[in-house]
Write a protein that holds these residues in place. Structure first.
Motif, short mmCIF file in Angstrom:
data_model
loop_
_atom_site.label_atom_id
_atom_site.label_comp_id
_atom_site.label_asym_id
_atom_site.label_seq_id
_atom_site.Cartn_x
_atom_site.Cartn_y
_atom_site.Cartn_z
N LEU A 205 13.58 -1.44 -0.83
CA LEU A 205 13.18 -0.37 -0.21
C LEU A 205 11.63 0.00 -0.02
O LEU A 205 11.18 0.28 0.83
N ALA A 206 11.16 0.07 -1.26
CA ALA A 206 9.89 0.48 -1.44
C ALA A 206 8.67 -0.67 -0.93
O ALA A 206 7.80 -0.17 -0.01
N GLU A 207 9.01 -1.72 -1.08
CA GLU A 207 8.41 -2.95 -0.09
C GLU A 207 8.62 -2.61 1.26
O GLU A 207 7.35 -2.88 2.10
N LEU A 208 9.75 -2.41 1.77
CA LEU A 208 9.83 -2.38 3.01
C LEU A 208 9.17 -1.27 3.74
O LEU A 208 8.71 -1.05 4.83
N LEU A 212 6.43 -1.12 6.43
CA LEU A 212 6.36 -0.07 7.98
C LEU A 212 5.18 0.66 7.89
O LEU A 212 4.72 0.94 9.05
N ALA A 213 4.63 1.27 6.94
CA ALA A 213 3.58 2.18 6.82
C ALA A 213 2.38 1.12 7.39
O ALA A 213 1.37 1.48 8.22
N LYS A 216 2.34 0.60 11.16
CA LYS A 216 2.20 1.87 11.95
C LYS A 216 0.69 2.00 11.86
O LYS A 216 0.10 2.35 13.05
N THR A 217 -0.03 1.51 10.99
CA THR A 217 -1.43 1.74 10.69
C THR A 217 -2.07 0.74 11.70
O THR A 217 -3.04 1.16 12.32
N ARG A 218 -1.63 -0.46 11.54
CA ARG A 218 -2.33 -1.40 12.57
C ARG A 218 -1.98 -1.14 14.02
O ARG A 218 -2.81 -1.50 14.86
N GLN A 219 -0.87 -0.62 14.46
CA GLN A 219 -0.59 -0.45 15.68
C GLN A 219 -1.00 0.88 16.37
O GLN A 219 -0.99 1.31 17.38
#
Length: 228
Positions: A205-208, A212-213, A216-219
């Protein structure tokens, strides 16, 4: 005969630190239950089944341990304390240790033919207190079943299983108890399969969340530069 008895008493003393001498072991109900079973099994093999059952019932009354006369038991078998049930077609190897309130139980044959209904314990197996080992399964040599576990599938050699249903523990047990493990149960939170699985899921879960973060940063749209 005397040498075999001394070897048996010494084998029990090695596995039970509470036994201060051979004389202590002689008083153990497990030792007497094994003696009675040897007699009952001899009668059973000789087709004197009623006498075998009589010895079996007398043994259960005296020791609180119920071993069916048909069960096959190897050398240096030790039942620590009592209140154990061992079924008719159970097969037990050498140097096996069983603690109190264990059942080596059978399945109900749908065909009406008895056959092999009870477990096989190979050499050097340890079954912890309250464990239920059910059906014509095999606990491999050196296998250990933790206290209060329910085992319905084969256990690989030199594997420790715990829980309901029993599952292999996820870590090397040498750190906890090299060699013989009393009650077949390693002590330590990280040998709990459920806790280990939860720890693995938390890592995933921590890796996911990290991935995800990063997405979000790249998009995230870049701010437009002002033209002077």
């Amino acid at each position: 005969m005397a040498l075999a008895l001394l070897e048996y008493l010494d084998s029990v003393k090695e596995r039970d630190p509470a036994a201060r001498s051979r004389w202590d072991v002689i008083l153990y109900p497990g030792a007497w239950a094994l003696l009675y079973h040897r007699i009952a099994h001899w009668l059973w093999v000789g087709k004197l089944t009623w006498l075998a059952r009589f010895v079996n019932h007398f043994s259960r009354f005296m020791t609180g341990i119920d071993i069916h006369p048909g069960a096959t038991i190897g050398k240096f078998f030790f039942i620590d304390h009592g209140f154990t049930v061992i079924g008719e077609t159970a097969t037990i190897g050498d140097n096996v240790t069983i603690y109190q309130c264990v059942t080596l139980g059978g399945t109900n044959p749908s065909t009406g033919v008895g056959g092999k209904r009870h477990p096989t314990l190979e050499d050097n197996v340890v079954i912890g207190s309250g464990a239920q080992v059910l059906g014509p399964i095999t606990v491999g040599a050196g296998g250990r079943v933790g206290a209060n576990s329910v085992v319905t599938k084969d256990v690989l050699p030199n594997t420790t299983v715990v829980g309901i249903p029993a599952r292999p523990v996820p870590v090397d047990l040498v750190h906890y108890s090299p060699g013989f493990i009393p009650y077949g149960t390693p002590c330590g939170e990280d040998v709990d399969p459920v806790r280990a699985r939860l720890a693995t899921m938390e890592e995933e879960l921590a890796e996911l969340r990290a991935e995800l973060a990063s997405l979000k940063t790249r998009q995230r749209p870049r701010p437009e530069s002002k033209v002077s």
